[in-house]
Scaffold this motif. Structure first.
Motif, PDB file in Angstrom:
ATOM      1  N   SER A 122       0.856  -1.180   0.000  1.00 16.38           N
ATOM      2  CA  SER A 122       0.000   0.000   0.000  1.00 16.38           C
ATOM      3  C   SER A 122       0.894   1.232   0.000  1.00 16.38           C
ATOM      4  O   SER A 122       2.090   1.134   0.269  1.00 16.38           O
ATOM      5  CB  SER A 122      -0.914   0.004   1.231  1.00 16.38           C
ATOM      6  OG  SER A 122      -1.956   0.941   1.088  1.00 16.38           O
ATOM      7  N   ASP A 123       0.310   2.367  -0.337  1.00 14.37           N
ATOM      8  CA  ASP A 123       1.104   3.591  -0.298  1.00 14.37           C
ATOM      9  C   ASP A 123       1.251   4.060   1.147  1.00 14.37           C
ATOM     10  O   ASP A 123       0.552   3.592   2.046  1.00 14.37           O
ATOM     11  CB  ASP A 123       0.449   4.680  -1.146  1.00 14.37           C
ATOM     12  CG  ASP A 123      -0.812   5.207  -0.508  1.00 14.37           C
ATOM     13  OD1 ASP A 123      -0.738   6.234   0.202  1.00 14.37           O
ATOM     14  OD2 ASP A 123      -1.874   4.582  -0.690  1.00 14.37           O
ATOM     15  N   ALA A 124       2.149   4.998   1.362  1.00  9.75           N
ATOM     16  CA  ALA A 124       2.501   5.409   2.718  1.00  9.75           C
ATOM     17  C   ALA A 124       1.394   6.155   3.448  1.00  9.75           C
ATOM     18  O   ALA A 124       1.468   6.334   4.665  1.00  9.75           O
ATOM     19  CB  ALA A 124       3.756   6.272   2.687  1.00  9.75           C
ATOM     20  N   VAL A 129      -3.311  -2.437   4.739  1.00  8.52           N
ATOM     21  CA  VAL A 129      -2.532  -3.116   3.703  1.00  8.52           C
ATOM     22  C   VAL A 129      -3.210  -4.447   3.446  1.00  8.52           C
ATOM     23  O   VAL A 129      -3.266  -5.308   4.334  1.00  8.52           O
ATOM     24  CB  VAL A 129      -1.068  -3.323   4.127  1.00  8.52           C
ATOM     25  CG1 VAL A 129      -0.262  -3.928   2.984  1.00  8.52           C
ATOM     26  CG2 VAL A 129      -0.447  -2.013   4.575  1.00  8.52           C
ATOM     27  N   SER A 130      -3.749  -4.630   2.254  1.00 13.86           N
ATOM     28  CA  SER A 130      -4.622  -5.762   1.959  1.00 13.86           C
ATOM     29  C   SER A 130      -4.562  -6.083   0.467  1.00 13.86           C
ATOM     30  O   SER A 130      -3.885  -5.380  -0.297  1.00 13.86           O
ATOM     31  CB  SER A 130      -6.060  -5.405   2.345  1.00 13.86           C
ATOM     32  OG  SER A 130      -6.569  -4.416   1.453  1.00 13.86           O
ATOM     33  N   THR A 168      -7.867   1.735   0.694  1.00 15.72           N
ATOM     34  CA  THR A 168      -6.599   1.844   1.413  1.00 15.72           C
ATOM     35  C   THR A 168      -6.775   2.254   2.878  1.00 15.72           C
ATOM     36  O   THR A 168      -5.788   2.358   3.598  1.00 15.72           O
ATOM     37  CB  THR A 168      -5.673   2.854   0.720  1.00 15.72           C
ATOM     38  OG1 THR A 168      -6.250   4.164   0.787  1.00 15.72           O
ATOM     39  CG2 THR A 168      -5.443   2.478  -0.736  1.00 15.72           C
ATOM     40  N   ASN A 169      -8.008   2.482   3.288  1.00 11.23           N
ATOM     41  CA  ASN A 169      -8.249   2.890   4.680  1.00 11.23           C
ATOM     42  C   ASN A 169      -9.463   2.211   5.318  1.00 11.23           C
ATOM     43  O   ASN A 169      -9.753   2.468   6.491  1.00 11.23           O
ATOM     44  CB  ASN A 169      -8.432   4.415   4.759  1.00 11.23           C
ATOM     45  CG  ASN A 169      -7.139   5.172   4.529  1.00 11.23           C
ATOM     46  OD1 ASN A 169      -6.197   5.091   5.313  1.00 11.23           O
ATOM     47  ND2 ASN A 169      -7.067   5.888   3.418  1.00 11.23           N
ATOM     48  N   TYR A 170     -10.145   1.367   4.580  1.00  9.78           N
ATOM     49  CA  TYR A 170     -11.352   0.713   5.093  1.00  9.78           C
ATOM     50  C   TYR A 170     -10.996  -0.677   5.628  1.00  9.78           C
ATOM     51  O   TYR A 170     -10.502  -1.530   4.894  1.00  9.78           O
ATOM     52  CB  TYR A 170     -12.386   0.591   3.975  1.00  9.78           C
ATOM     53  CG  TYR A 170     -13.706  -0.026   4.380  1.00  9.78           C
ATOM     54  CD1 TYR A 170     -14.679   0.740   5.016  1.00  9.78           C
ATOM     55  CD2 TYR A 170     -13.981  -1.362   4.095  1.00  9.78           C
ATOM     56  CE1 TYR A 170     -15.905   0.178   5.364  1.00  9.78           C
ATOM     57  CE2 TYR A 170     -15.204  -1.922   4.447  1.00  9.78           C
ATOM     58  CZ  TYR A 170     -16.163  -1.147   5.075  1.00  9.78           C
ATOM     59  OH  TYR A 170     -17.371  -1.703   5.418  1.00  9.78           O
ATOM     60  N   ASP A 171     -11.254  -0.898   6.909  1.00  4.86           N
ATOM     61  CA  ASP A 171     -11.026  -2.186   7.559  1.00  4.86           C
ATOM     62  C   ASP A 171     -12.348  -2.946   7.568  1.00  4.86           C
ATOM     63  O   ASP A 171     -13.213  -2.681   8.410  1.00  4.86           O
ATOM     64  CB  ASP A 171     -10.514  -1.972   8.979  1.00  4.86           C
ATOM     65  CG  ASP A 171     -10.235  -3.272   9.726  1.00  4.86           C
ATOM     66  OD1 ASP A 171     -10.688  -4.339   9.260  1.00  4.86           O
ATOM     67  OD2 ASP A 171      -9.578  -3.214  10.776  1.00  4.86           O
ATOM     68  N   PRO A 172     -12.555  -3.903   6.660  1.00  2.00           N
ATOM     69  CA  PRO A 172     -13.851  -4.576   6.569  1.00  2.00           C
ATOM     70  C   PRO A 172     -14.152  -5.469   7.765  1.00  2.00           C
ATOM     71  O   PRO A 172     -15.326  -5.692   8.091  1.00  2.00           O
ATOM     72  CB  PRO A 172     -13.721  -5.405   5.285  1.00  2.00           C
ATOM     73  CG  PRO A 172     -12.258  -5.629   5.124  1.00  2.00           C
ATOM     74  CD  PRO A 172     -11.607  -4.396   5.647  1.00  2.00           C
ATOM     75  N   LEU A 173     -13.109  -5.971   8.435  1.00  2.00           N
ATOM     76  CA  LEU A 173     -13.330  -6.827   9.598  1.00  2.00           C
ATOM     77  C   LEU A 173     -13.864  -6.002  10.767  1.00  2.00           C
ATOM     78  O   LEU A 173     -14.825  -6.401  11.435  1.00  2.00           O
ATOM     79  CB  LEU A 173     -12.033  -7.531   9.979  1.00  2.00           C
ATOM     80  CG  LEU A 173     -11.465  -8.474   8.912  1.00  2.00           C
ATOM     81  CD1 LEU A 173     -10.085  -8.969   9.319  1.00  2.00           C
ATOM     82  CD2 LEU A 173     -12.400  -9.651   8.694  1.00  2.00           C
TER      83      LEU A 173
END
Length: 221
Positions: A122-124, A129-130, A168-173
């Motif tokens: 992923s970018d900085a 990161v997925s 790049t910022n969504y946490d699906p869990l």
């Protein structure tokens, strides 16, 4: 924080003294990149800050010390003031999306209870990161000069994801545990994409195609 002087003194057999003063500067980290590694949550994975975007640690050219994800998949990449000055090429006091990549490899997927042998990036400016962030990164780095926002929009549209989702910022869990209805679709797309990447890695290994780092075939498919 502060500056401290440490004096080292010695004397030879004739009693002639000599001393040197070592100045030690102690300060807080200047910048931190905090995120989560997700397939399911990846635990014990190696995380590097990759300036050259080649997926491997390049000594002084990258952040010198890799870190390991914790029991929730979280990592913290901490930059000292000299490191921030080195990587912050436009000198705006932060690391932008075009100034480096986060690469996660190895570890253990606690959701499937199995080792993770691949690599995601992923970018900085990302907190996740997925497989999805890896696809966005690949679109950004495909040579067309696409910005991060353009790459995200292209991936969201191509995969039929809700327009409000930031891959790049969504946490699906975490979103699923909070009852977010969008999380089901994101989890399904993530699983399918991860499976495609793993199949690409398996095919490359079967064909004996050489790569320099784990998961490189799936990352570049």
């Amino acid at each position: 924080t502060g500056t401290y002087n440490v004096t080292y003194s010695v004397a030879d057999q004739a009693g002639n003294p000599a001393s040197v003063v070592l100045q030690v500067v102690v300060e807080n980290y200047a910048y931190a990149i905090i995120g989560k590694a997700i397939d399911g949550y990846l635990v014990g994975s190696t995380v590097i800050f990759d300036v050259y975007r080649n997926g491997v640690l390049d000594g002084v050219h990258d952040l010198s010390s890799p870190v390991t994800t914790d029991g929730s998949g979280q990592f913290v990449l901490s930059l000292t003031t000299p490191e921030l000055e080195l990587f912050d090429t436009n000198k705006n006091g932060k690391i932008d999306s075009d100034e480096g990549r986060i690469v996660v490899s190895g570890g253990f997927d606690v959701t499937t209870n199995s080792p993770f042998s691949g690599s995601y990036s992923s970018d900085a400016n990302s907190t996740v990161v997925s497989p999805l962030s890896t696809l966005v990164t690949a679109v950004m780095d495909d040579g067309t000069g696409m910005t991060k926002e353009e790459a995200k929009a292209k991936v969201v549209q191509a995969l039929g994801l809700p327009a409000n989702i930031d891959p790049t910022n969504y946490d699906p869990l975490a979103a699923a545990s909070g009852g977010d209805a969008d999380s089901i679709k994101v989890l399904l797309v993530t699983a399918r994409l991860a499976n495609m990447m793993k199949q690409a890695d398996a095919f490359a290994e079967y064909r004996g195609i050489p790569f320099t780092s784990a998961g490189q075939a799936g990352t570049n498919f």
